[in-house]
Each structure stands twice: as C-alpha cells, then as structure tokens.
Design a protein around this motif. Structure first.
Motif, mmCIF file in Angstrom:
data_model
loop_
_atom_site.group_PDB
_atom_site.id
_atom_site.type_symbol
_atom_site.label_atom_id
_atom_site.label_comp_id
_atom_site.label_asym_id
_atom_site.label_seq_id
_atom_site.Cartn_x
_atom_site.Cartn_y
_atom_site.Cartn_z
ATOM 1 N N ASP A 5 -11.083 3.146 -1.152
ATOM 2 C CA ASP A 5 -9.933 3.503 -1.980
ATOM 3 C C ASP A 5 -10.242 4.657 -2.924
ATOM 4 O OD1 ASP A 5 -11.628 1.334 -3.150
ATOM 5 O OD2 ASP A 5 -10.411 1.743 -4.927
ATOM 6 N N SER B 263 -7.743 6.706 0.601
ATOM 7 C CA SER B 263 -7.922 5.855 1.777
ATOM 8 C C SER B 263 -8.938 6.497 2.707
ATOM 9 C CB SER B 263 -6.601 5.619 2.514
ATOM 10 O OG SER B 263 -6.425 6.539 3.568
ATOM 11 N N LYS C 140 -8.596 7.315 5.737
ATOM 12 C CA LYS C 140 -7.970 8.034 6.842
ATOM 13 C C LYS C 140 -8.387 9.497 6.937
ATOM 14 C CE LYS C 140 -5.107 5.084 8.911
ATOM 15 N NZ LYS C 140 -5.049 4.866 10.371
ATOM 16 N N ASN D 191 -0.905 6.934 4.652
ATOM 17 C CA ASN D 191 -2.309 7.332 4.532
ATOM 18 C C ASN D 191 -2.757 8.347 5.580
ATOM 19 O OD1 ASN D 191 -2.418 5.591 2.396
ATOM 20 N ND2 ASN D 191 -3.514 3.973 3.472
ATOM 21 N N GLY E 21 0.273 -0.600 5.912
ATOM 22 C CA GLY E 21 -0.786 0.222 6.482
ATOM 23 C C GLY E 21 -1.361 -0.321 7.777
ATOM 24 N N GLY F 151 -5.280 -2.492 1.992
ATOM 25 C CA GLY F 151 -6.602 -2.239 1.443
ATOM 26 C C GLY F 151 -7.324 -3.495 1.011
ATOM 27 N N SER G 142 -9.828 -0.537 2.110
ATOM 28 C CA SER G 142 -9.491 0.636 2.919
ATOM 29 C C SER G 142 -8.558 1.625 2.248
ATOM 30 C CB SER G 142 -8.891 0.187 4.251
ATOM 31 O OG SER G 142 -7.725 -0.594 4.033
ATOM 32 N N GLY G 143 -7.836 1.222 1.189
ATOM 33 C CA GLY G 143 -6.919 2.178 0.579
ATOM 34 C C GLY G 143 -6.301 1.674 -0.699
#
Length: 508
Positions: free
Chosen positions: A43, A49, A51, A78, A234, A282, A308-309
């Motif tokens: 994050d 993120s 990505k 993202n 997401g 996330g 993850s985000g």
C-alpha cells in the motif's frame, strides 16, 4: 516454464517506478492470535498498490513499434494508475478506459499520474462494458492491450514482491497469504517462492462472494461466476486468468474465503498495528490469515500477509467501521419479540447482564407484542452470543440472530417506520445501483407505471455501487421479473428474509 519466469522476475526493472516496500510487524494481532504476524506493505507504493510493478514490466518490454502505436487498458482503479505512471515514465501514449461510474478521485489520480501521456475514456456503467469498449478500441487502433493480470510479463513484475519478501525475512516462514482476483499477484509470488523456498505454504484469499479462483481450482477448470460481490472491488473478477490459473493450480497450497465483515475487521487490525488504511482488497490477505490461524492447533507460527493496496474512498470508512465490530464478533444483532407492556425493556436488559446495548430499535406492532431490533456488544464472541440466546429463550423471549443477515446490516438497522398496512402483493428486492446521476430515474422509467413501489431505502457506502432496498407490489410475477432483467442492475429477492418478515412485511 518456471525457469523462464524466474529469469523474468530476477531481471524485471520494476524499481524504475516502484519502491521496495517494508515488511512490518503486527504486534497486537500477533499477541491476540498467538502467532508471529507480519505484513508486506504494498500500500506504500507511489500508486498505493502493487499494480505498478506488473504494468511497468509489461510496458518496458514492448518493442519500438508497439511503443509508437501506444497501449490501452480497462480498469476502475489500481491497474489504471499503474499503467498511467508507467506511460509517463516510458513516454508511451496510453488510453485508459474506465467505467462512467468510477469515482472522481480515481479518475483524477490516473490523469495526474499520466499527464500528457494518458487519455482517459469513460464508458459504460460497469467494468465489463468498459473492458469490451477497450477491446474494440484496441482492434481499431492497433494498440497493445495491457492486461491487469493474465500476461507473463505482468505476472513476473508482481513476482518481485516474493523476491523482496524472502530477502527481508530469511528466517523460517510457515505461510504467506496473498489476495486473489485474476491471480497475477499470487501467481508471480508463487513461481519465485516455491522455486527458492518450497517449504513455505502459499495460501490464496478471496471474498466469499467473488471466489472465482477457488471455484476454478476445486472444479478443475476455469469456470465463470454468474455474479461477484462488489465490496472488495479490486478482486471482483468473474473468471481467473488462463496463465494465472495454471500456475496457481500447480503451486498454491490452499485457499481461504472471507466475508465482508471479516475483511472490515482486518482493515481495523491493520490500522491498529501499522496505521495503514487499506482498501478492502488490500486487507483481504490479512483477513484470510486471521481465519486460517484461528483454525491451527500449533502456535508461534510465522505468518505473512500482503497488504496489496490503499486506494479507498474516505467516506467508505464509515461503513467499514460499522462492520468491523461484527467481523471481530464484538457485536451481535438480534431480533427479539417482547410483550407489549411496561418494564419489558428493563427486564430484557437485566437478562443480558452488564453487556452494553449498542442500539435499540422498536416499533409498536399490536397490543400484545412488539418486535425490537437490538445490537449487543460482546466480549467473548459466539460462545457468549449463544449463551444470551439461550437465556432469552428460557425466559420466554423469542429471539433470532441477525448478525449475518445482509438485509439487516445494510438496511434494516437504518430504517424507521416498521411494517405497513393495506399493502398487497409486496415483494422485496436488494439492488446494486451504479453510483451515477440518473441511476434512480433510469430504474423508475424502465420499471414503468405497471408496478407500485411500496418501500425504498438507499444508503451511500462510498463505493462504485449503491445498495438499495425496494418493495414492489405486483400480482404478475413473470412481468415484474422481465422488467427487472431489462433494467440490468444486479438484484436479489429478500421476500423470505426473516428480518423482513419480522419488521417490514405488511400485516395480513
């Protein structure tokens, strides 16, 4: 295949746009679970993120002709930001197609990151419509499509997270948890980690209402889900990728699915321990880690989740905070029938002891009894809840547990008025309305004047879709269902829901 991927991961130039994110301890959660819990902070990337890793790696490896023609992608968040940042860094023109319902904060972020190198196209109300439009534009313009997950270079870019993680924690690791949508993140990590540390368990985590990879692996083929939940947007993917499915089926050890409430509780845990404000997808891996850890007899395991985000709308946090208490089993929602006479509320409170009542909703029903909707704060989870239900039953109170009832949590607790009188042939539906101007008008115009709306409740939850509860009077079931299908919004009938029957269903 694995060797080629390993080479791609080891040579991926992702640090042109990405940073090596920290591996943080989670001391409070570790103490509560009796395990050693850490989280990988993706994050904290420049686009908030992971990505950007995969998007940049894919675009970096385009040849000169492909770069000159430009690229295109479809995304609501993202991935779009990752492509935009990569386009700006590499000097490649990018067309990014986003649904018209995408919140302005995400559209603005894409334009800011991409600058002169990005053209944002808003099309359709749903991701599938935006994706199809992107594919049409790609064919017309000869553009290169940057897939959000199902591409070897994208997968390799995401795999660099696994390389970082093993370098940052060279000691024994029992299990690593990562969210799965299309599967690019987990596939990339699995290829690297299983090649270097095959002893580590890899566990994929999905929402229980969008578990496309879990479903595919367990059925032995890439199936397509009819519907997916939208809370963890997401990872809201109906069908996993072709490349990612083959990798994950071979290398991932297990899967965990989690509820919306469990995800909200994990968002709170991440904030409490690290002050991270993760988006729902996330926090998904942390939610799965908690659920898996609670089922283990062994303690002092080393468990790592990938955050993850963090691209979450601020106004969505109100909804998250409300659901987190239920996700941690610290609040129960009950429907209780009580006698309609003075002193019954006092007696009810005496029966539940010293536990705080978090809310109490009441409406007069008749001279004999009343229905109450009550929230109770818990200290000991389900065991305590079962004890409360047994105590109420032993004292003549008819009680029903609505803690896991979506209608009750999304709508009923915020409504007033109670059951109506003189309303015939009412059917109740929950809808997902796209958050855009005109969505309600379109609904009403398509429904037409053939049916009467007898109940309507909407509440903004800070996401791309609004949750609507609607009562519709109709004595022609086939005609009503034809009109609902024509509208095109996802819906679920709730006429048989016990929360509706107790509190809202018109009296006969």
């Amino acid at each position: 295949m694995t060797q080629q991927y390993i080479e791609k991961i080891l040579t991926a130039p992702v640090y042109d746009v990405a940073i090596e994110t920290p591996l943080d301890n989670m001391p409070r959660l570790s103490k509560r679970l009796g395990q050693r819990i850490l989280c990988k902070r993706e994050d904290l990337q420049p686009v908030f993120s992971f990505k950007c890793r995969g998007a940049y790696n894919k675009m970096y490896h385009l040849n000169s002709e492909e770069r000159a023609r430009g690229v295109i992608c479809s995304s609501a968040g993202n991935h779009a930001q990752g492509v935009a940042l990569s386009a700006s860094k590499l000097g490649i023109m990018a067309t990014i197609v986003m649904p018209g319902t995408t919140p302005a904060i995400k559209v603005d972020a894409v334009r800011r990151l991409g600058g002169q190198w990005v053209n944002v196209v808003l099309h359709g109300d749903f991701y599938d419509e935006a994706s199809q439009h992107a594919q049409n534009l790609q064919k017309e313009g000869g553009l290169t499509y940057i897939h959000p997950f199902d591409d070897p270079d994208t997968i390799a870019g995401q795999g660099t997270i696994g390389l970082e993680l093993l370098r940052q924690y060279p000691r024994p690791i029992d299990a690593i948890f990562a969210p799965i949508g299309g599967g690019g993140l987990m596939a990339g990590m699995a290829l690297l980690i299983k090649a270097l540390r095959p002893d580590i368990k890899l566990i994929g985590v999905e929402p229980d209402d969008a578990a496309s990879m879990t479903h595919a692996v367990r059925h032995g083929e890439r199936t397509t889900l009819d519907h997916v939940g939208i809370f963890a947007d997401g990872v809201a993917v109906k069908q996993p990728g072709e490349h990612t499915y083959e990798i994950i089926r071979e290398l991932v050890d297990d899967f965990v699915t989690v509820s919306t409430d469990e995800t909200c509780a994990a968002m709170k845990d991440l904030f409490d321990d690290t002050r991270a404000i993760a988006e729902p997808s996330g926090a998904l891996a942390t939610a799965g880690l908690k659920k898996w850890a609670a089922q283990q007899d062994k303690k002092d395991l080393t468990l790592i989740s990938v955050v993850s985000g963090a691209n979450v709308n601020f106004d969505r946090l109100r909804y998250v905070a409300e659901r987190a208490e239920i996700g941690e089993q610290r609040e129960a929602l009950l429907a209780v029938t009580i006698p309609e006479r003075p002193g019954t509320f006092l007696k009810f409170c005496q029966l539940i002891g010293d536990l705080p009542v978090t809310e109490f909703n009441y409406r007069y029903q008749d001279a004999q009894q009343a229905q109450i909707f009550v929230g109770i704060q818990l200290n000991e989870g389900k065991q305590q809840l079962n004890s409360i239900l047994e105590t109420l039953s032993a004292n003549g109170y008819e009680a029903e547990n609505l803690t896991d009832n979506e209608l009750a949590k999304l709508h009923l607790r915020y409504m007033i008025g109670g059951a109506g009188n003189g309303i015939d042939n009412e059917r109740l539906f929950r809808f997902g309305f796209p958050e855009r101007p005109g969505a309600l008008l379109y609904f009403l115009q398509t429904l037409g004047a053939h049916f009467n709306i007898s109940l309507f409740h909407y509440r903004n939850h800070g996401s791309d879709y609004g949750r609507v509860l609607c009562g519709i009077q109709s004595d022609d079931a086939a005609s009503l269902e034809q009109h609902l299908e024509r509208i095109g919004y996802e819906y679920e009938e709730e006429t048989q829901n016990p929360a509706y029957r107790r509190f809202l269903q018109p009296s006969r």
